[in-house]
Design a protein around this motif. Structure first.
Motif, PDB file in Angstrom:
ATOM      1  N   TYR A 139      49.054  60.577  21.522  1.00  0.00           N
ATOM      2  CA  TYR A 139      49.032  59.476  20.564  1.00  0.00           C
ATOM      3  C   TYR A 139      48.966  59.989  19.138  1.00  0.00           C
ATOM      4  O   TYR A 139      48.184  60.877  18.830  1.00  0.00           O
ATOM      5  CB  TYR A 139      47.808  58.597  20.828  1.00  0.00           C
ATOM      6  N   GLN A 140      49.785  59.414  18.263  1.00  0.00           N
ATOM      7  CA  GLN A 140      49.713  59.755  16.839  1.00  0.00           C
ATOM      8  C   GLN A 140      49.312  58.512  16.045  1.00  0.00           C
ATOM      9  O   GLN A 140      49.927  57.455  16.199  1.00  0.00           O
ATOM     10  CB  GLN A 140      51.064  60.278  16.336  1.00  0.00           C
ATOM     11  N   PRO A 141      48.274  58.642  15.203  1.00  0.00           N
ATOM     12  CA  PRO A 141      47.791  57.464  14.475  1.00  0.00           C
ATOM     13  C   PRO A 141      48.722  57.023  13.352  1.00  0.00           C
ATOM     14  O   PRO A 141      49.480  57.825  12.792  1.00  0.00           O
ATOM     15  CB  PRO A 141      46.452  57.945  13.901  1.00  0.00           C
ATOM     16  N   VAL A 184      55.136  61.673   7.194  1.00  0.00           N
ATOM     17  CA  VAL A 184      54.322  61.763   5.974  1.00  0.00           C
ATOM     18  C   VAL A 184      53.462  63.030   6.078  1.00  0.00           C
ATOM     19  O   VAL A 184      52.570  63.104   6.919  1.00  0.00           O
ATOM     20  CB  VAL A 184      53.429  60.511   5.828  1.00  0.00           C
ATOM     21  N   GLU A 185      53.797  64.014   5.264  1.00  0.00           N
ATOM     22  CA  GLU A 185      53.140  65.318   5.409  1.00  0.00           C
ATOM     23  C   GLU A 185      52.274  65.701   4.219  1.00  0.00           C
ATOM     24  O   GLU A 185      51.318  66.461   4.378  1.00  0.00           O
ATOM     25  CB  GLU A 185      54.195  66.411   5.645  1.00  0.00           C
ATOM     26  N   GLN A 239      52.706  57.258   8.727  1.00  0.00           N
ATOM     27  CA  GLN A 239      52.461  58.059   9.930  1.00  0.00           C
ATOM     28  C   GLN A 239      53.015  59.451   9.674  1.00  0.00           C
ATOM     29  O   GLN A 239      54.129  59.600   9.172  1.00  0.00           O
ATOM     30  CB  GLN A 239      53.188  57.424  11.128  1.00  0.00           C
ATOM     31  N   GLY A 240      52.244  60.488  10.019  1.00  0.00           N
ATOM     32  CA  GLY A 240      52.771  61.840   9.829  1.00  0.00           C
ATOM     33  C   GLY A 240      51.689  62.890  10.008  1.00  0.00           C
ATOM     34  O   GLY A 240      50.498  62.569  10.042  1.00  0.00           O
ATOM     35  N   TYR A 241      52.136  64.142  10.112  1.00  0.00           N
ATOM     36  CA  TYR A 241      51.206  65.243  10.349  1.00  0.00           C
ATOM     37  C   TYR A 241      50.133  65.322   9.263  1.00  0.00           C
ATOM     38  O   TYR A 241      49.014  65.757   9.528  1.00  0.00           O
ATOM     39  CB  TYR A 241      51.961  66.584  10.394  1.00  0.00           C
ATOM     40  N   GLY A 242      50.460  64.906   8.023  1.00  0.00           N
ATOM     41  CA  GLY A 242      49.497  64.967   6.928  1.00  0.00           C
ATOM     42  C   GLY A 242      48.297  64.051   7.156  1.00  0.00           C
ATOM     43  O   GLY A 242      47.212  64.295   6.617  1.00  0.00           O
ATOM     44  N   SER A 269      41.938  65.365   4.839  1.00  0.00           N
ATOM     45  CA  SER A 269      41.789  66.460   3.874  1.00  0.00           C
ATOM     46  C   SER A 269      43.141  67.093   3.505  1.00  0.00           C
ATOM     47  O   SER A 269      43.308  67.601   2.402  1.00  0.00           O
ATOM     48  CB  SER A 269      40.830  67.516   4.416  1.00  0.00           C
ATOM     49  N   ALA A 270      44.113  67.022   4.421  1.00  0.00           N
ATOM     50  CA  ALA A 270      45.423  67.627   4.152  1.00  0.00           C
ATOM     51  C   ALA A 270      46.163  66.934   3.007  1.00  0.00           C
ATOM     52  O   ALA A 270      47.014  67.536   2.360  1.00  0.00           O
ATOM     53  CB  ALA A 270      46.277  67.608   5.410  1.00  0.00           C
ATOM     54  N   VAL A 271      45.852  65.655   2.778  1.00  0.00           N
ATOM     55  CA  VAL A 271      46.594  64.930   1.733  1.00  0.00           C
ATOM     56  C   VAL A 271      45.669  64.423   0.625  1.00  0.00           C
ATOM     57  O   VAL A 271      46.082  63.650  -0.235  1.00  0.00           O
ATOM     58  CB  VAL A 271      47.371  63.726   2.327  1.00  0.00           C
ATOM     59  N   ALA A 272      44.405  64.868   0.668  1.00  0.00           N
ATOM     60  CA  ALA A 272      43.441  64.363  -0.307  1.00  0.00           C
ATOM     61  C   ALA A 272      43.688  64.993  -1.685  1.00  0.00           C
ATOM     62  O   ALA A 272      44.231  66.078  -1.790  1.00  0.00           O
ATOM     63  CB  ALA A 272      42.021  64.635   0.146  1.00  0.00           C
TER      64      ALA A 272
END
Ligand code: C2E
Ligand code: MG
Ligand code: MG
Ligand code: MG
Length: 289
Positions: free
Chosen positions: A51-53, A243-244, A261-264, A286-289
């Motif tokens: 599942y991907q959020p 969205v990374e 939705q994305g790995y980021g 934290s990856a996109v903060a």
């Protein structure tokens, strides 16, 4: 092996002379072995989903999750869809895989509910074959699906031509169960916008190929913004996939994109990990903060 060789020869066109080199022979053998493994995997129940959020872009609250199929081979290797879905399609078993994923999703949602967890809507990918499967309404009938619990992601390529009557009646059956409809990979399949608007999907998913190179003011940005605006004008929500980066998040919010939705924001994860996230109600940005 002979069957597969014959099949390959036929599919390359009638009346053509086909020579088999050593390389081709090895490739066919490999394909045959993989085909046997896929068919065996269905018998042994080796297909499952992760599942991907997905998040609402303003609040970054969870809006749903997407179910993505995986194949766990007997030696423990986990295969991605690119490894087996095309072949499953050729073998005519992709419908069984899609049905398998859908029943896991319903069972998982029932478990989350029984555990007192919030139950997110799950988006399930539906192959072009499955959406034209005359048995689909019957299969949906057998699952006890509540309105808003499930969304189906359909490829825009399904709506290229004059409507296929089975697809039209399947879509009516899907809607009557309160299953939402999303157009997946929008912007890559050359669908007609007219056909898409006639369908009145609940959401459009902008393909990650359009999101990856996103820079404000550049051509890609204008294209993405136009898709968002068309959606808005017609009351269709937009979700961006792939969205990374922090820039993606900022630009998409600025353009009025509803969902992200994305790995980021969150990787595809096994059910047990999603369950702990649902329990904690906390996501790591934290990856996109
Ligand atoms: P899709 O529906 O467009 O799914 C999104 C794919 O992009 C997934 O790959 C996901 O892991 C990946 N992805 C998500 N976020 C990012 C990101 O930020 N960057 C990048 N580069 N990739 C990201 P996956 O799981 O390998 O699935 C590939 C495709 O396989 C899916 O594309 C979908 O078309 C198909 N598929 C997956 N599950 C099913 C299924 O149960 N049934 C059917 N028929 N097709 C499925
Ligand atoms: Mg999808
Ligand atoms: Mg997609
Ligand atoms: Mg895609």
């Amino acid at each position: 092996n002979a069957d597969m060789a014959l099949y390959e020869a036929k599919s390359s066109g009638r009346g053509r002379c086909v020579f088999f080199s050593e390389d081709m022979r090895i490739a066919l053998k490999t394909k045959r072995v993989l085909a046997d493994a896929v068919l065996g995997g269905l018998e042994r129940d080796e297909f499952f989903c992760v599942y991907q959020p997905q998040f609402e872009s303003g609040s970054l609250r969870l809006s749903g999750v997407e179910a993505l199929v995986r194949w766990r081979r007997p030696d423990g290797t986990i295969e991605l869809p690119s490894k087996f879905l095309g072949l499953a399609e050729e073998l005519g078993v992709v419908n069984r895989i899609d049905q398998k994923v859908l029943s896991q999703v319903i069972a998982d949602q029932e478990n989350w509910k029984a555990m007192g967890l919030p139950v997110p809507r799950v988006s399930v990918n539906i192959s072009a074959r499955r959406i034209a499967d005359p048995q689909l309404p019957q299969h949906l009938e057998e699952l006890n699906i509540k309105p808003g619990q499930i969304a189906f992601e359909l490829l825009e390529t399904v709506f290229l031509d004059t409507p296929n009557p089975i697809i039209t009646s399947n879509i009516a059956a899907i809607r009557s169960k309160g299953i939402e409809i999303e157009i997946d990979d929008f912007g890559t399949g050359h669908a007609s916008i007219v056909g898409m608007l006639q369908l009145q999907p609940d959401r459009l998913k902008i393909d990650q190929q359009l999101i990856g190179p996103l820079v404000l003011g550049e051509k890609q940005g204008i294209l993405v913004k136009s898709i968002i605006d068309i959606g808005r004008m017609h009351g269709i929500d937009i979700i961006a996939e792939g969205v990374e980066t922090a820039d993606h998040v900022r630009l998409l919010k600025q353009m009025g994109c509803h969902f992200l939705q994305g790995y980021g924001l969150g990787m595809p994860m096994p059910e047990c990990d999603l369950r702990s996230r649902l329990k904690a109600g906390h996501w790591d940005f934290s990856a996109v903060a």
